[in-house]
Scaffold this active site. Structure first.
Site, PDB file in Angstrom:
ATOM      1  N   ALA A 192       2.429  -1.630  -5.640  1.00  0.00           N
ATOM      2  CA  ALA A 192       1.731  -2.513  -6.593  1.00  0.00           C
ATOM      3  C   ALA A 192       0.735  -3.467  -5.945  1.00  0.00           C
ATOM      4  O   ALA A 192       0.249  -4.379  -6.609  1.00  0.00           O
ATOM      5  CB  ALA A 192       2.709  -3.289  -7.475  1.00  0.00           C
ATOM      6  N   ALA A 193       0.392  -3.256  -4.667  1.00  0.00           N
ATOM      7  CA  ALA A 193      -0.650  -4.102  -4.057  1.00  0.00           C
ATOM      8  C   ALA A 193      -1.961  -3.927  -4.827  1.00  0.00           C
ATOM      9  O   ALA A 193      -2.639  -4.901  -5.173  1.00  0.00           O
ATOM     10  CB  ALA A 193      -0.849  -3.731  -2.595  1.00  0.00           C
ATOM     11  N   GLY A 194      -2.304  -2.667  -5.100  1.00  0.00           N
ATOM     12  CA  GLY A 194      -3.539  -2.398  -5.840  1.00  0.00           C
ATOM     13  C   GLY A 194      -3.485  -2.983  -7.246  1.00  0.00           C
ATOM     14  O   GLY A 194      -4.481  -3.529  -7.741  1.00  0.00           O
ATOM     15  N   ASP A 195      -2.340  -2.880  -7.894  1.00  0.00           N
ATOM     16  CA  ASP A 195      -2.216  -3.421  -9.257  1.00  0.00           C
ATOM     17  C   ASP A 195      -2.326  -4.946  -9.250  1.00  0.00           C
ATOM     18  O   ASP A 195      -2.923  -5.538 -10.160  1.00  0.00           O
ATOM     19  CB  ASP A 195      -0.877  -3.000  -9.880  1.00  0.00           C
ATOM     20  CG  ASP A 195      -0.808  -1.495 -10.103  1.00  0.00           C
ATOM     21  OD1 ASP A 195      -1.874  -0.868 -10.253  1.00  0.00           O
ATOM     22  OD2 ASP A 195       0.315  -0.945 -10.125  1.00  0.00           O
TER      23      ASP A 195
HETATM   24  P1  ADP Z   1      -3.209   0.819  -3.607  1.00  0.00           P
HETATM   25  O1  ADP Z   1      -2.012  -0.081  -3.729  1.00  0.00           O
HETATM   26  O2  ADP Z   1      -3.843   1.144  -4.915  1.00  0.00           O
HETATM   27  O3  ADP Z   1      -3.006   2.019  -2.733  1.00  0.00           O
HETATM   28  P2  ADP Z   1      -4.484  -0.560  -1.369  1.00  0.00           P
HETATM   29  O4  ADP Z   1      -3.432  -0.001  -0.468  1.00  0.00           O
HETATM   30  O5  ADP Z   1      -5.904  -0.379  -0.975  1.00  0.00           O
HETATM   31  O6  ADP Z   1      -4.346  -0.060  -2.874  1.00  0.00           O
HETATM   32  O7  ADP Z   1      -4.177  -2.137  -1.496  1.00  0.00           O
HETATM   33  C1  ADP Z   1      -4.875  -2.924  -2.429  1.00  0.00           C
HETATM   34  C2  ADP Z   1      -5.176  -4.271  -1.816  1.00  0.00           C
HETATM   35  O8  ADP Z   1      -3.925  -4.895  -1.475  1.00  0.00           O
HETATM   36  C3  ADP Z   1      -5.974  -4.239  -0.538  1.00  0.00           C
HETATM   37  O9  ADP Z   1      -7.358  -4.202  -0.808  1.00  0.00           O
HETATM   38  C4  ADP Z   1      -5.542  -5.524   0.114  1.00  0.00           C
HETATM   39  O10 ADP Z   1      -6.247  -6.599  -0.471  1.00  0.00           O
HETATM   40  C5  ADP Z   1      -4.071  -5.652  -0.286  1.00  0.00           C
HETATM   41  N1  ADP Z   1      -3.200  -5.094   0.762  1.00  0.00           N
HETATM   42  C6  ADP Z   1      -2.627  -3.869   0.803  1.00  0.00           C
HETATM   43  N2  ADP Z   1      -1.928  -3.701   1.944  1.00  0.00           N
HETATM   44  C7  ADP Z   1      -2.049  -4.867   2.631  1.00  0.00           C
HETATM   45  C8  ADP Z   1      -1.559  -5.356   3.893  1.00  0.00           C
HETATM   46  N3  ADP Z   1      -0.792  -4.598   4.698  1.00  0.00           N
HETATM   47  N4  ADP Z   1      -1.898  -6.617   4.268  1.00  0.00           N
HETATM   48  C9  ADP Z   1      -2.652  -7.408   3.480  1.00  0.00           C
HETATM   49  N5  ADP Z   1      -3.153  -7.006   2.293  1.00  0.00           N
HETATM   50  C10 ADP Z   1      -2.861  -5.760   1.861  1.00  0.00           C
END
Ligand code: ADP
Length: 312
Positions: free
Chosen positions: A261-264
C-alpha cells in the site's frame, strides 16, 4: 439529488472510483509448488483493494472522501463498508450487488516476504458506466476524482470522462496495467501515476531507473497525459509537472518493513493535497513523506499515516 454527500467538515473533497477487496493473507515457509499442500503459520483477513486503500489514505490525510464502487451482499461486503464508514468515508454511492460476491484477494507470503496474489474481482466487476451515471452527483461535488484499473475499463473511462465534463482534477493510477491505454484515455487524465512496472507496461520502455522513468513519462505525456508521476519505490518519484523540466525527487530514507500500500498511500496523499488547492510540487513532496511513513509499518490500511504525522 443527494443533499449531503461528503460528511467530513473540513478539507478538499475527493471521490474515489474503484475496487474493494477482502484480503485473505496466509504466511507460509515458502510459496507452494503446483499440487503441493503446505502448513502455514498465520492467517489474517484485512480490508484491501486499491480503491479502498486510496480512499482511506485520502481520508486519513485530511480529505472529505466519497467512494463509488460495489460490494457483495455478504459478510465481507458489510465489513468493508463498515471499515470505510469508520474512516468517515461517505458510502452512499457504494452499491451492493445482489448476486456477485465481494471481491477477494488470496495472498500467500513466504519467509522472505515474497508473495503470490490471486484476485477474484467479484462485485468489483459490477461497476459499470451505469453505476457512474447513477452517482454523477458525487463526481460533480468532488474537487479531485481518483480511479485505478481494478474495476472494468468502460466504467473507469466513464468516470474520467464525467469528471472532466464537470471540470474536475483527475488522477489515474493505471494499476494493474496490462498494456498501453486506449488513445482516448490519457487526454482525460490530469495526473497519471504508474509505478515503474506499470510505466513500462504502458509504454513498452524500461522505467526502473530515474533516467529511464523520465523517458517513459515523456512518452506518456506525448500520448496525452497532462502530468506524469512515475513512482520508483525507495528511489522516490520521477515527476513531469506542467511545463517544468523533468525532476527526480528521492524518497525520504527510512527502514522499510512492509511496502504494501505504499503506492496507494502516495495516491491518496496526493489527491488529498491537490483537493485542498495545494500546488502540485508541494502535493507530491507531501505524498513522498506520507508513503515513506507507510513502509515503516506492517499491513496495508493500518500502515497509512494520519495528517498529524506528516509534516505539511
Ligand atoms: P507500488 O506500491 O504501487 O508498487 P512504489 O513501490 O513505487 O509503488 O511506492 C510508491 C511510493 O512509496 C514511492 O514513490 C515512494 O514515495 C514510497 N516508497 C516505497 N518504498 C519506499 C521505501 N523503501 N522507502 C521510502 N519510500 C518508499
Amino acid at each position: 439529488m443527494t443533499a449531503r454527500i461528503f460528511t467530513r467538515p473540513a478539507g478538499g473533497r475527493v471521490a474515489v472510483v474503484g475496487s474493494l477487496n477482502m484480503d485473505l493473507v496466509v504466511r507460509a515457509p515458502r510459496l507452494p509448488q503446483p499440487g503441493e499442500t503446505l502448513a502455514g503459520s498465520a492467517f489474517a483477513q484485512v480490508a484491501g483493494g486499491k480503491g479502498g486503500n486510496q480512499a482511506v489514505a485520502a481520508a486519513r490525510l485530511g480529505a472529505r472522501v466519497a467512494m463509488i464502487g460495489c460490494v457483495g451482499a455478504d459478510a465481507n461486503g458489510e465489513q468493508l463498508r463498515a471499515g470505510l464508514v469508520a474512516q468517515d468515508i461517505d458510502c452512499a454511492a457504494l452499491e451492493t450487488s445482489p448476486h456477485a460476491p465481494t471481491g477477494v484477494a488470496l495472498i500467500v507470503v513466504d519467509e522472505a516476504s515474497q508473495n503470490t496474489i490471486v484476485i477474484v474481482a467479484g462485485s468489483n466487476g459490477e461497476v459499470t458506466p451505469d453505476t457512474i451515471a447513477r452517482h454523477e452527483a458525487v463526481l460533480a461535488q468532488a474537487d479531485v476524482v481518483v480511479c485505478q484499473l481494478e474495476t472494468p475499463p468502460d466504467a473507469v473511462h466513464a468516470a474520467l470522462a464525467a469528471a472532466k465534463r464537470f471540470g474536475k482534477t483527475t488522477i489515474l493510477n493505471p494499476a494493474p496495467a496490462t498494456g498501453p491505454l486506449p488513445a482516448d484515455w490519457l487526454p482525460l487524465v490530469d495526473y497519471l501515476v504508474p509505478n515503474e512496472l506499470e510505466a513500462s507496461v504502458l509504454t513498452g520502455l524500461p522505467a526502473s531507473t530515474p533516467a529511464d522513468a523520465v523517458h517513459a513519462a515523456l512518452a506518456l505525456r506525448d500520448a496525452g497525459a497532462r502530468n506524469v508521476l512515475v513512482t520508483l519505490g525507495a528511489q522516490g518519484v520521477c515527476a513531469l509537472l506542467g511545463e517544468a523540466p523533468p525532476a527526480h525527487w528521492p524518497a525520504p530514507r527510512v527502514t522499510a518493513i512492509d511496502t504494501t500500500a505504499a503506492g496507494d498511500t502516495f495516491i491518496g496523499a496526493l489527491a488529498a493535497r491537490l483537493a485542498r488547492g495545494v500546488a502540485a510540487p508541494a502535493a507530491v513532496q507531501f505524498a513522498l513523506r506520507a508513503a515513506a511513513i507507510s513502509v515503516t509499518r506492517a499491513g496495508a490500511q493500518p500502515s497509512i499515516p494520519g495528517l498529524d504525522e506528516v509534516p505539511t
